[in-house]
Write an enzyme that holds these catalytic residues in place. Structure first.
Site, short mmCIF file in Angstrom:
data_model
loop_
_atom_site.label_atom_id
_atom_site.label_comp_id
_atom_site.label_asym_id
_atom_site.label_seq_id
_atom_site.Cartn_x
_atom_site.Cartn_y
_atom_site.Cartn_z
N CYS A 89 37.05 44.92 47.11
CA CYS A 89 38.03 44.55 48.14
C CYS A 89 38.63 45.81 48.76
O CYS A 89 39.09 45.79 49.89
CB CYS A 89 39.13 43.70 47.52
SG CYS A 89 39.93 44.49 46.14
N GLU A 104 45.26 37.57 45.78
CA GLU A 104 44.75 38.83 46.32
C GLU A 104 43.40 38.53 46.96
O GLU A 104 42.50 38.04 46.28
CB GLU A 104 44.60 39.87 45.20
CG GLU A 104 45.91 40.45 44.72
CD GLU A 104 46.74 41.09 45.82
OE1 GLU A 104 46.15 41.57 46.81
OE2 GLU A 104 47.96 41.06 45.72
#
Ligand code: NAD
Length: 468
Positions: free
Chosen positions: A265, A231
């Site tokens: 993020c 990720e």
């Protein structure tokens, strides 16, 4: 041997933790111990596995104040958010504790019609040693959302935390100490070499962090034939439709863009306003100005420092480059403080192809764009290489639906900020944001296990049995 240190970003003279990095050779030794311990763990009954995870959750709740203070001190996360991270980590441990009792066959086909007398069934089995490499920005929740499903499914764990979150990494080790078999989980502090060694020693690899490092991790894991998930970054858009309420939407987006100094993020980086942007821009500038910037130990503070001096320069350089290319800064600077502070910065008049709009700066910077219609909004939202999350805001259900269908990110959130993660739902992005299967929810249990198909025929009758 050079020590690695984590420093408090609000008070850089405060060295929070110092450790000798674990050498790649020693990672191999520890991996051998984890693998041996895993052989026992995988055979343990689900109740004892669940009890260990629940015990870690209870321990974390007991130490919640201390854990919150540590997160604030080590990575500069505002206290309210740090407390929420601690609660979430405990809830994740509870959730995966319960998953120890979940079916272990393929959910849609746990047993199948067999071609001979007996059974045909599927079974998920642990992969062995899970190699986990994690970033600093969610120093407790991310290690826990990887380690908990790995352990619940019967794996052992090697976890390499970020050098900027060493003390939080220690805390993760302490949460499990004495609850798991000895050597089942080792937290291995270190830098890139240690991280690479963890991937090489593992049977399954999970990474969260920047795109550039993620690519190296994926390459190493793929070369070793490991299942891998990574990720990585995001350059997330929020699309504001003309019927969105300007004031409430602006408050939501100001928090999503600037909260925790934009170091998520999932932070909103691009705000795309459909139609005339003037009223919404004014509301957003006011909402950003209202955010309290300062010492993250203060519970009213929403924007603390960025993680390092290098990160501060990266953000300031990105804003300067945008200004040099004609971008306009709509927000005010902040008074200079000790620590790595950067003013929350809203830009407009930026070319959508400029790097500030396309590449992750990982700081409190967002850019506003105006577009004429929904189609143009979707086009612009999808125009970057990243594909983690998009939010859309408005009331007209038809337009909202049209947009959600057109958006290409892994997560799509309607009238909810880009930030915010449901640990019981699959999490992950598209394009350069992610590689491999989703994490969290039941997707994580699939990832940390391999699927086996077992044909279990009954033995043919003996002649004596046939005769009777
Ligand atoms: P980073 O990539 O610098 O480091 C992540 C981890 O990788 C650290 O533990 C680091 O020591 C390790 N590492 C560094 N080089 C390595 C190598 N060559 N091999 C193996 N491991 C190596 O990221 P960071 O600065 O800690 O975190 C910020 C980044 O993380 C941002 O890009 C952010 O978008 C991303 N992030 C993504 C998600 C998500 O779920 N998509 C969540 C949080 C953070």
């Amino acid at each position: 041997m050079t020590l690695i240190q984590s420093r408090s970003p609000q008070n850089p003279d405060d060295i929070v933790e110092e450790r000798v990095p674990v050498t790649p050779e020693h990672v191999q030794v520890l991996a051998g111990r984890v693998r041996a311990a895993q052989l026992t763990w995988r055979r343990q009954d689900p109740s004892s596995r669940a009890a260990a995870l629940r015990g870690a959750a209870d321990r974390l709740r007991t130490r919640a104040d201390e854990a919150t203070a540590l997160i604030v001190r080590e990575v500069g996360k505002p206290a309210m958010e740090a407390r929420a991270e601690v609660s979430r980590a405990a809830a994740i441990l509870d959730y995966y504790a319960q998953s120890c009792f979940a079916p272990t066959g393929e959910l849609l086909a746990p047993t199948l019609p067999a071609n001979q007398p007996g059974l045909l069934f599927t079974e998920r089995r642990p992969r062995g040693v899970a190699g986990l490499v994690t970033p600093w920005n969610f120093p407790l929740a991310i290690p826990v959302w990887k380690a908990a499903p790995a352990l619940a499914a019967g794996n052992g764990v090697l976890l390499k935390p970020s050098p900027s979150a060493l003390a939080c990494g220690n805390l993760v080790q302490q949460l499990f100490d004495g609850l798991l078999p000895a050597n089942l989980l080792h937290v291995v502090p270190g830098g890139a070499d240690t991280g690479q060694a963890v991937i090489q020693a593992a049977d399954v690899a999970s990474f969260t962090g920047s795109e550039s490092v993620g690519r190296k991790v994926v390459a190493a894991a793929t070369q070793g034939g490991l299942p891998v998930q990574a990720e990585m970054g995001g350059q997330n858009a929020a699309v504001v439709l003309p019927d969105a309420d300007p004031a409430t939407t602006a408050i939501m987006l100001a928090g999503a863009a600037m909260g925790y100094a934009g170091q998520k993020c999932t932070a909103t980086r691009r705000i795309i306003v459909v139609g005339d942007a003037a009223v919404f821009t004014e509301a957003l500038v006011a909402a950003v100005a209202a955010l309290r910037v300062g010492d993250p130990t203060n519970v009213d503070v929403v924007v603390g420092p960025v993680i390092t001096e290098a990160a501060r320069h990266r953000v300031l350089d990105a804003v300067s480059a945008a200004r040099a290319a004609g971008g306009r800064v709509l927000t005010n600077d902040i008074a200079t403080r000790d620590g790595f502070y950067v003013a929350p910065t809203l830009l407009d008049s930026v070319d959508p192809g400029h790097s500030v709009a396309c590449e992750e700066t990982f700081g409190p910077v967002a850019t506003i764009f105006a577009v004429p219609n929904v189609r143009a909004a979707a086009f612009l939202a999808n125009s970057v290489r990243f594909g983690l999350v998009t939010s859309v805001h408005g009331r007209d259900i038809g337009r909202l639906f049209e947009l959600t269908k057109a958006i290409d990110t892994g997560l799509i959130r309607v009238n909810a900020p880009t930030t915010g993660v449901d640990f019981h739902a699959p999490f992950g992005g598209e394009k350069a944001s992610s590689h491999g299967p989703r994490e969290q929810g039941t997707a994580a249990l699939d990832f940390y296990t391999s699927l086996h198909t077992v044909t279990f025929a009954t033995p043919p009758l003996t002649s004596a049995e046939e005769a009777s």
